[in-house]
Design a protein around this motif. Structure first.
Motif, PDB file in Angstrom:
ATOM      1  N   LEU A 196       5.189  67.051  -0.145  1.00 36.78           N
ATOM      2  CA  LEU A 196       5.884  68.247   0.334  1.00 36.78           C
ATOM      3  C   LEU A 196       6.230  68.062   1.820  1.00 36.78           C
ATOM      4  O   LEU A 196       5.750  67.091   2.431  1.00 36.78           O
ATOM      5  N   PRO A 197       7.037  68.940   2.398  1.00 34.93           N
ATOM      6  CA  PRO A 197       7.576  68.672   3.742  1.00 34.93           C
ATOM      7  C   PRO A 197       6.545  68.241   4.778  1.00 34.93           C
ATOM      8  O   PRO A 197       6.720  67.237   5.471  1.00 34.93           O
ATOM      9  N   MET A 198       5.413  68.939   4.862  1.00 32.16           N
ATOM     10  CA  MET A 198       4.408  68.613   5.897  1.00 32.16           C
ATOM     11  C   MET A 198       3.820  67.218   5.656  1.00 32.16           C
ATOM     12  O   MET A 198       3.719  66.401   6.571  1.00 32.16           O
ATOM     13  N   GLY A 199       3.493  66.926   4.380  1.00 33.59           N
ATOM     14  CA  GLY A 199       2.910  65.613   4.085  1.00 33.59           C
ATOM     15  C   GLY A 199       3.924  64.509   4.276  1.00 33.59           C
ATOM     16  O   GLY A 199       3.605  63.432   4.787  1.00 33.59           O
ATOM     17  N   PHE A 200       5.174  64.808   3.920  1.00 30.28           N
ATOM     18  CA  PHE A 200       6.222  63.783   4.016  1.00 30.28           C
ATOM     19  C   PHE A 200       6.479  63.406   5.475  1.00 30.28           C
ATOM     20  O   PHE A 200       6.690  62.237   5.794  1.00 30.28           O
ATOM     21  N   ARG A 201       6.385  64.405   6.374  1.00 30.47           N
ATOM     22  CA  ARG A 201       6.599  64.100   7.812  1.00 30.47           C
ATOM     23  C   ARG A 201       5.534  63.126   8.316  1.00 30.47           C
ATOM     24  O   ARG A 201       5.818  62.181   9.044  1.00 30.47           O
ATOM     25  N   VAL A 202       4.294  63.356   7.886  1.00 30.25           N
ATOM     26  CA  VAL A 202       3.209  62.460   8.334  1.00 30.25           C
ATOM     27  C   VAL A 202       3.423  61.065   7.737  1.00 30.25           C
ATOM     28  O   VAL A 202       3.335  60.053   8.421  1.00 30.25           O
ATOM     29  N   LEU A 203       3.758  61.023   6.436  1.00 33.25           N
ATOM     30  CA  LEU A 203       3.982  59.735   5.764  1.00 33.25           C
ATOM     31  C   LEU A 203       5.052  58.929   6.501  1.00 33.25           C
ATOM     32  O   LEU A 203       4.874  57.730   6.774  1.00 33.25           O
ATOM     33  N   LYS A 204       6.136  59.585   6.905  1.00 33.08           N
ATOM     34  CA  LYS A 204       7.230  58.883   7.577  1.00 33.08           C
ATOM     35  C   LYS A 204       6.831  58.462   9.001  1.00 33.08           C
ATOM     36  O   LYS A 204       7.276  57.422   9.493  1.00 33.08           O
ATOM     37  N   ARG A 205       5.973  59.248   9.653  1.00 31.39           N
ATOM     38  CA  ARG A 205       5.527  58.870  11.009  1.00 31.39           C
ATOM     39  C   ARG A 205       4.659  57.609  10.932  1.00 31.39           C
ATOM     40  O   ARG A 205       4.790  56.689  11.738  1.00 31.39           O
ATOM     41  N   ILE A 206       3.797  57.594   9.924  1.00 27.55           N
ATOM     42  CA  ILE A 206       2.924  56.404   9.744  1.00 27.55           C
ATOM     43  C   ILE A 206       3.790  55.190   9.412  1.00 27.55           C
ATOM     44  O   ILE A 206       3.659  54.118  10.006  1.00 27.55           O
ATOM     45  N   GLN A 255       6.808  54.599  10.176  1.00 29.46           N
ATOM     46  CA  GLN A 255       7.596  54.130  11.319  1.00 29.46           C
ATOM     47  C   GLN A 255       6.748  53.302  12.284  1.00 29.46           C
ATOM     48  O   GLN A 255       7.195  52.268  12.793  1.00 29.46           O
ATOM     49  N   ILE A 256       5.502  53.679  12.482  1.00 25.27           N
ATOM     50  CA  ILE A 256       4.613  52.896  13.366  1.00 25.27           C
ATOM     51  C   ILE A 256       4.338  51.530  12.730  1.00 25.27           C
ATOM     52  O   ILE A 256       4.386  50.490  13.382  1.00 25.27           O
ATOM     53  N   VAL A 257       4.122  51.528  11.402  1.00 28.22           N
ATOM     54  CA  VAL A 257       3.909  50.255  10.698  1.00 28.22           C
ATOM     55  C   VAL A 257       5.140  49.367  10.872  1.00 28.22           C
ATOM     56  O   VAL A 257       5.038  48.187  11.225  1.00 28.22           O
ATOM     57  N   ARG A 258       6.299  49.948  10.699  1.00 26.16           N
ATOM     58  CA  ARG A 258       7.575  49.207  10.803  1.00 26.16           C
ATOM     59  C   ARG A 258       7.723  48.609  12.210  1.00 26.16           C
ATOM     60  O   ARG A 258       8.035  47.428  12.364  1.00 26.16           O
ATOM     61  N   ILE A 316      -0.454  46.897   3.727  1.00 27.85           N
ATOM     62  CA  ILE A 316      -1.016  48.099   4.378  1.00 27.85           C
ATOM     63  C   ILE A 316      -0.762  49.266   3.426  1.00 27.85           C
ATOM     64  O   ILE A 316       0.354  49.406   2.902  1.00 27.85           O
ATOM     65  N   GLY A 317      -1.794  50.076   3.231  1.00 26.62           N
ATOM     66  CA  GLY A 317      -1.670  51.234   2.340  1.00 26.62           C
ATOM     67  C   GLY A 317      -1.108  52.419   3.111  1.00 26.62           C
ATOM     68  O   GLY A 317      -1.854  53.233   3.678  1.00 26.62           O
ATOM     69  N   VAL A 318       0.246  52.523   3.147  1.00 26.54           N
ATOM     70  CA  VAL A 318       0.890  53.554   3.975  1.00 26.54           C
ATOM     71  C   VAL A 318       0.523  54.953   3.479  1.00 26.54           C
ATOM     72  O   VAL A 318       0.097  55.811   4.248  1.00 26.54           O
ATOM     73  N   SER A 319       0.615  55.196   2.176  1.00 27.62           N
ATOM     74  CA  SER A 319       0.266  56.551   1.693  1.00 27.62           C
ATOM     75  C   SER A 319      -1.246  56.767   1.754  1.00 27.62           C
ATOM     76  O   SER A 319      -1.716  57.865   2.069  1.00 27.62           O
ATOM     77  N   ARG A 320      -2.031  55.729   1.514  1.00 24.50           N
ATOM     78  CA  ARG A 320      -3.508  55.859   1.637  1.00 24.50           C
ATOM     79  C   ARG A 320      -3.881  56.268   3.054  1.00 24.50           C
ATOM     80  O   ARG A 320      -4.840  57.039   3.254  1.00 24.50           O
ATOM     81  N   LEU A 321      -3.116  55.782   4.046  1.00 25.77           N
ATOM     82  CA  LEU A 321      -3.435  56.080   5.448  1.00 25.77           C
ATOM     83  C   LEU A 321      -3.361  57.570   5.767  1.00 25.77           C
ATOM     84  O   LEU A 321      -4.106  58.063   6.618  1.00 25.77           O
TER      85      LEU A 321
END
Ligand SMILES: Nc1ncnc2c1ncn2[C@@H]1O[C@H](COS(=O)(=O)NC(=O)[C@@H](N)CS)[C@@H](O)[C@H]1O
Length: 439
Positions: A43-53, A55-58, A319-324
């Motif tokens: 959902l929007p709040m979780g998706f924002r965090v997922l994308k922030r993580i 981007q740092i990995v990238r 790296i487990g992006v969603s696990r993070l």
């Protein structure tokens, strides 16, 4: 974003199916919803965090010289037959038959596919070293998906693959990823310890898992306390300087740290009692060197300068992006809810209007909201007609790093209240001074 129009379905109660704190808080904060076992909607709040993580990995992959690609989630079974992993992989593999009765699968990992792509393009030593990565959804039909996104069936992974001419060169590629991982997890606000690990279905004989200590972790790990006190290297490192990169790896791997499977009781016993750490941990990354395990069966050969062709030397790095998202909550929460590190927070500031009906209050709050947004500050404005208690509780639950509280009493004295979520520290500031903290 105004909370009165934000799709953030928070829950008052702890969902019964959630056994660990991150799973509970992600559901309660309206970050994810389970679609089916081990499969989640973001959902929007979780998706924002997922994308922030993500981007740092990238950024850290790119900084190390890796190049981003995007491979499909659905793969043909053919390559997996060539590598011999189609049957070995077992029940975790989601096997699909398409309308032409072609055997396909939902990729649990991409060693075969990336090797086939490289094989088609590379012919000689001139084409290495290369590190290709993507950030793509994987499927592993885990027999017992649990702990929310921590052990899902469909999950987001960054997986990188390195290609080299020799074992020595492949070791440098491995070392570069080792250092890139140290930097990545440090930027995510995590203390991730590289530990000697088993290689499992991926294969090879050199592997490190990056583990964050957490009581709810599925891994049992052992290490010398010194490794928990090492500082991750400075801001910059020259990834092409083999000796410097090797030096960082040596500094970390010289200290005892191992997962259960690679644990050496004798070495551990030699550590002074008070310096031994035995704990549960969450595996947030896993890197492997496996030489020609895939390049040989798939025929990915390159010519050496002397003309002889050899199978390309490889490694893979996950790296487990969603696990993070869950792992960061496990490492950073309190009894009131999530405490997001600023680097991954869905919004930087939670703006609370304590009395929506009060004209002066709403004017001041809206003014602050507009100023912050114009300055590019990510702000979530709680403009709902709810009690102060309810507003404070939901802002603490969703864990934004800063809370800016506008109330009639404070305004009468020309101040607003700034609260730091991590420390709970509050201070009253004139509006301009409060804004200056973020703009
Ligand atoms: N079921 C799962 N749910 C969420 N994250 C997972 C799951 N399985 C693995 N991961 C994450 O994905 C990372 C990499 O997975 S792995 O199996 O160790 N490695 C690979 O797949 C290699 N191909 C690396 S490119 C793990 O360190 C873990 O953080």
């Amino acid at each position: 974003m105004r909370l009165s129009s934000y799709f953030m379905p928070t829950l008052k109660e702890n969902p019964s199916e959630a056994q660990i704190v991150s799973h509970r808080l992600m559901l309660r904060a309206g970050m994810v919803r389970q679609a089916s076992a081990g499969i989640y909607s973001w959902l929007p709040m979780g998706f924002r965090v997922l994308k922030r993580i993500e981007q740092i990995v990238r950024e850290e992959q790119n900084a190390s010289g890796a190049q981003e690609v995007l491979m499909p989630t659905i793969q043909s079974a053919d390559l997996w037959r060539e590598s011999g992993r189609y049957d070995d992989y077992g029940k975790e593999m989601l096997r699909i038959v398409d309308r032409h009765d072609r055997e396909m699968l939902y990729g649990p990992t991409n060693e075969e596919l990336i090797t086939d792509i490289f094989k088609g393009a590379a012919k000689s030593w001139r084409d290495v070293p290369r590190n290709l990565y993507h950030i793509q959804w994987k499927f592993r039909d885990e027999v017992r998906p649990r702990f929310g996104v921590m052990r899902g069936r469909e999950f987001l992974m960054k997986d990188a693959y390195s290609f080299d001419l020799s074992k020595e060169a492949a070791r440098h590629s491995y070392n570069k990823m080792f250092v890139a991982y140290l930097r990545t997890f440090a930027r995510l606000g995590l203390k991730a310890i590289p530990m000697r690990a088993d290689t499992g279905p991926i294969g090879g004989d050199l592997s490190h898992e990056f583990i964050i200590l957490a009581e709810t972790g599925e891994s049992q790990v052992y290490c010398h306390r010194d490794v928990l006190e090492l500082d991750v290297l400075g801001a910059d490192i020259d990834f092409d300087d083999q000796a410097t990169v090797q030096g960082v790896v040596d500094r970390w791997t010289a200290i005892y740290a191992a997962t259960d499977e690679k644990h050496d009781e004798a070495a551990y016993g030699a550590i002074p009692e008070e310096r031994r750490v035995s704990a549960r941990g969450i595996e947030v990354g896993h890197i492997f060197y496996f030489g020609s395990k895939y390049s040989k069966p798939l025929g990915a050969m390159i010519a050496r300068p002397d003309g002889e062709t050899v199978p390309v030397e490889m490694g893979s790095y996950g790296i487990g992006v969603s696990r993070l998202v869950g792992a960061i909550i496990e490492a950073s929460h309190d009894e009131r809810g999530i405490i997001w590190p600023e680097s991954v927070a869905p919004f930087r500031v939670g703006l609370i209007n304590l009395r929506v009906g009060d004209a002066a209050c709403s004017a001041a709050a809206t003014g602050i909201y507009d100023t912050l947004r114009k300055a590019g500050v990510e702000v979530l404005y709680d403009d709902r007609d709810e009690s102060p208690g309810a507003k404070f509780a939901s802002m603490d639950l969703i864990g934004l790093p800063w809370q800016l509280v506008v109330g009639p009493r404070g305004l009468a004295q020309g101040v607003v209240e700034l609260k730091e979520r991590r420390t709970g520290e509050k201070q009253e500031l004139p509006i301009d001074a409060a804004l200056a903290r973020f703009t």
